[in-house]
Design a protein around this motif. Structure first.
Motif, PDB file in Angstrom:
ATOM      1  N   ILE A 146       0.858  -1.184   0.000  1.00  0.00           N
ATOM      2  CA  ILE A 146       0.000   0.000   0.000  1.00  0.00           C
ATOM      3  C   ILE A 146       0.892   1.231   0.000  1.00  0.00           C
ATOM      4  O   ILE A 146       1.735   1.397   0.877  1.00  0.00           O
ATOM      5  CB  ILE A 146      -0.908   0.013   1.230  1.00  0.00           C
ATOM      6  N   THR A 147       0.720   2.083  -0.981  1.00  0.00           N
ATOM      7  CA  THR A 147       1.531   3.296  -1.058  1.00  0.00           C
ATOM      8  C   THR A 147       0.738   4.548  -0.678  1.00  0.00           C
ATOM      9  O   THR A 147       1.296   5.484  -0.112  1.00  0.00           O
ATOM     10  CB  THR A 147       2.110   3.481  -2.473  1.00  0.00           C
ATOM     11  N   LEU A 148      -0.562   4.576  -1.000  1.00  0.00           N
ATOM     12  CA  LEU A 148      -1.397   5.732  -0.689  1.00  0.00           C
ATOM     13  C   LEU A 148      -2.666   5.277   0.038  1.00  0.00           C
ATOM     14  O   LEU A 148      -3.228   4.224  -0.262  1.00  0.00           O
ATOM     15  CB  LEU A 148      -1.804   6.482  -1.964  1.00  0.00           C
ATOM     16  N   PHE A 149      -3.093   6.106   0.980  1.00  0.00           N
ATOM     17  CA  PHE A 149      -4.366   5.895   1.669  1.00  0.00           C
ATOM     18  C   PHE A 149      -5.155   7.190   1.577  1.00  0.00           C
ATOM     19  O   PHE A 149      -4.671   8.253   1.973  1.00  0.00           O
ATOM     20  CB  PHE A 149      -4.145   5.520   3.135  1.00  0.00           C
ATOM     21  N   GLY A 150      -6.367   7.108   1.041  1.00  0.00           N
ATOM     22  CA  GLY A 150      -7.208   8.291   0.926  1.00  0.00           C
ATOM     23  C   GLY A 150      -8.521   8.096   1.655  1.00  0.00           C
ATOM     24  O   GLY A 150      -9.027   6.968   1.780  1.00  0.00           O
ATOM     25  N   ILE A 151      -9.097   9.188   2.135  1.00  0.00           N
ATOM     26  CA  ILE A 151     -10.331   9.100   2.921  1.00  0.00           C
ATOM     27  C   ILE A 151     -11.143  10.391   2.797  1.00  0.00           C
ATOM     28  O   ILE A 151     -10.578  11.487   2.740  1.00  0.00           O
ATOM     29  CB  ILE A 151     -10.006   8.813   4.410  1.00  0.00           C
ATOM     30  N   ILE A 152     -12.459  10.232   2.723  1.00  0.00           N
ATOM     31  CA  ILE A 152     -13.387  11.363   2.872  1.00  0.00           C
ATOM     32  C   ILE A 152     -14.040  11.193   4.233  1.00  0.00           C
ATOM     33  O   ILE A 152     -14.941  10.361   4.408  1.00  0.00           O
ATOM     34  CB  ILE A 152     -14.447  11.395   1.765  1.00  0.00           C
ATOM     35  N   PRO A 153     -13.606  11.964   5.223  1.00  0.00           N
ATOM     36  CA  PRO A 153     -14.021  11.732   6.614  1.00  0.00           C
ATOM     37  C   PRO A 153     -15.309  12.436   7.005  1.00  0.00           C
ATOM     38  O   PRO A 153     -15.353  13.266   7.884  1.00  0.00           O
ATOM     39  CB  PRO A 153     -12.831  12.294   7.397  1.00  0.00           C
ATOM     40  N   GLY A 154     -16.384  12.112   6.342  1.00  0.00           N
ATOM     41  CA  GLY A 154     -17.673  12.702   6.653  1.00  0.00           C
ATOM     42  C   GLY A 154     -18.720  12.129   5.723  1.00  0.00           C
ATOM     43  O   GLY A 154     -18.425  11.272   4.888  1.00  0.00           O
ATOM     44  N   GLU A 202     -13.335  16.909   0.697  1.00  0.00           N
ATOM     45  CA  GLU A 202     -12.497  16.388  -0.365  1.00  0.00           C
ATOM     46  C   GLU A 202     -11.873  15.063   0.055  1.00  0.00           C
ATOM     47  O   GLU A 202     -11.826  14.731   1.238  1.00  0.00           O
ATOM     48  CB  GLU A 202     -11.381  17.389  -0.705  1.00  0.00           C
ATOM     49  N   LEU A 203     -11.377  14.336  -0.938  1.00  0.00           N
ATOM     50  CA  LEU A 203     -10.596  13.145  -0.656  1.00  0.00           C
ATOM     51  C   LEU A 203      -9.229  13.591  -0.164  1.00  0.00           C
ATOM     52  O   LEU A 203      -8.524  14.334  -0.840  1.00  0.00           O
ATOM     53  CB  LEU A 203     -10.444  12.303  -1.923  1.00  0.00           C
ATOM     54  N   GLN A 204      -8.852  13.152   1.030  1.00  0.00           N
ATOM     55  CA  GLN A 204      -7.576  13.527   1.620  1.00  0.00           C
ATOM     56  C   GLN A 204      -6.630  12.336   1.504  1.00  0.00           C
ATOM     57  O   GLN A 204      -6.922  11.252   2.020  1.00  0.00           O
ATOM     58  CB  GLN A 204      -7.773  13.960   3.066  1.00  0.00           C
ATOM     59  N   ILE A 242     -13.149   5.504   1.152  1.00  0.00           N
ATOM     60  CA  ILE A 242     -11.701   5.396   1.307  1.00  0.00           C
ATOM     61  C   ILE A 242     -11.112   4.966  -0.028  1.00  0.00           C
ATOM     62  O   ILE A 242     -11.835   4.493  -0.924  1.00  0.00           O
ATOM     63  CB  ILE A 242     -11.281   4.410   2.414  1.00  0.00           C
ATOM     64  N   TYR A 243      -9.809   5.139  -0.148  1.00  0.00           N
ATOM     65  CA  TYR A 243      -9.110   4.815  -1.393  1.00  0.00           C
ATOM     66  C   TYR A 243      -7.749   4.242  -1.041  1.00  0.00           C
ATOM     67  O   TYR A 243      -7.080   4.716  -0.122  1.00  0.00           O
ATOM     68  CB  TYR A 243      -8.958   6.087  -2.231  1.00  0.00           C
TER      69      TYR A 243
END
Length: 253
Positions: A146-154, A202-204, A242-243
């Motif tokens: 896993i190189t990137l973790f993305g999240i929209i926290p809401g 936004e996706l963080q 999540i991404y």
């Protein structure tokens, strides 16, 4: 010459400072330590662990980023993501949550729809609630990490749903890399990262690959709620999406 020497010394000091900040150990509360212990993470007795604080490296519009990501992975086949994995022989992700509000299952965080969300199902703000992902990604027996973790926290169904419900402010991201085989003589490896999220729709995206000791085809990920931005109406804490992005080579960004 003297001036050049001074410049070199200053550069060394700056680089050293950056490295020190990047590796600074974070403090963990007793409830969080107890929660980690439930996952088998014993801070005192594991051999290798990073505990660092991270802020987002990128902020992205979800739908635009998804389209760009799909186009990228179609062209470059040495990476995979939860948006596009047509180049992967195997991608199994099993999601589980500590609690669920009826009608808002954990599978919503991977359905690529902003109108749905996982909502924890306990009284209060959901501090200490978590979800986990069991991940198996494989292509021609190549390691993948896993190189990137993305999240929209809401809950990004609408501006109203975003404002009325809690959004995650800080969370612990725990990554467990499972040894490829007994013959590798490698213990399971844990990384703990505190994600410091902005209160944005936004996706963080966080770069997490640099903190992993080695890559393998099997990983387990937990995200534990530490703190929240309060909603105006409800105490429910939500995650819309999540991404994950992975690579077949350890040195890929």
């Amino acid at each position: 010459m003297k001036r050049l020497l001074i410049i070199l010394i200053l550069i060394i000091i700056v680089v050293s400072s950056v490295n020190t900040i990047a590796q600074e150990t974070i403090d963990l509360s007793e409830p969080m330590l107890a929660r980690l212990a439930q996952f088998g993470v014993d801070i005192e007795n594991i051999d290798f662990i990073d505990c660092v604080e991270l802020e987002p490296d990128e902020f992205k519009n979800f739908n635009e980023y998804r389209e760009e990501n799909i186009a990228f992975h179609k062209e470059y086949e040495d990476t995979w993501s939860t948006f596009w994995h047509g180049n992967v022989n195997t991608l199994d992700i099993k999601a589980k949550a500590s609690s669920i509000l009826k009608g808002y299952p954990i599978t919503n965080i991977l359905d690529k729809k902003l109108a749905t969300a996982w909502v924890e199902g306990v009284n209060g703000d959901g501090i200490g609630e978590w979800f986990s992902l069991d991940i198996h990604a494989q292509r021609k027996r190549s390691p993948s990490g896993i190189t990137l973790f993305g999240i929209i926290p809401g809950y990004l169904k609408s501006d109203k749903s975003w404002e009325e419900n809690n959004r995650i402010k800080t969370a612990l991201l725990v990554i467990k890399t499972i040894a490829l085989s007994i013959s590798d003589n490698e213990d399971d490896h844990y990384v703990i990262l505190r994600l410091k999220l902005k209160d944005l729709k936004e996706l963080q995206v966080f770069k997490v690959g640099r903190y992993q000791k080695y890559d393998s085809i099997d990983k387990k990920v937990w995200l534990i709620v530490e703190d929240v931005y309060k909603g105006t109406k409800y105490n429910d804490t939500c995650i819309s999406e999540i991404y994950l992005k992975g690579a077949y080579e350890p040195d890929r960004p």
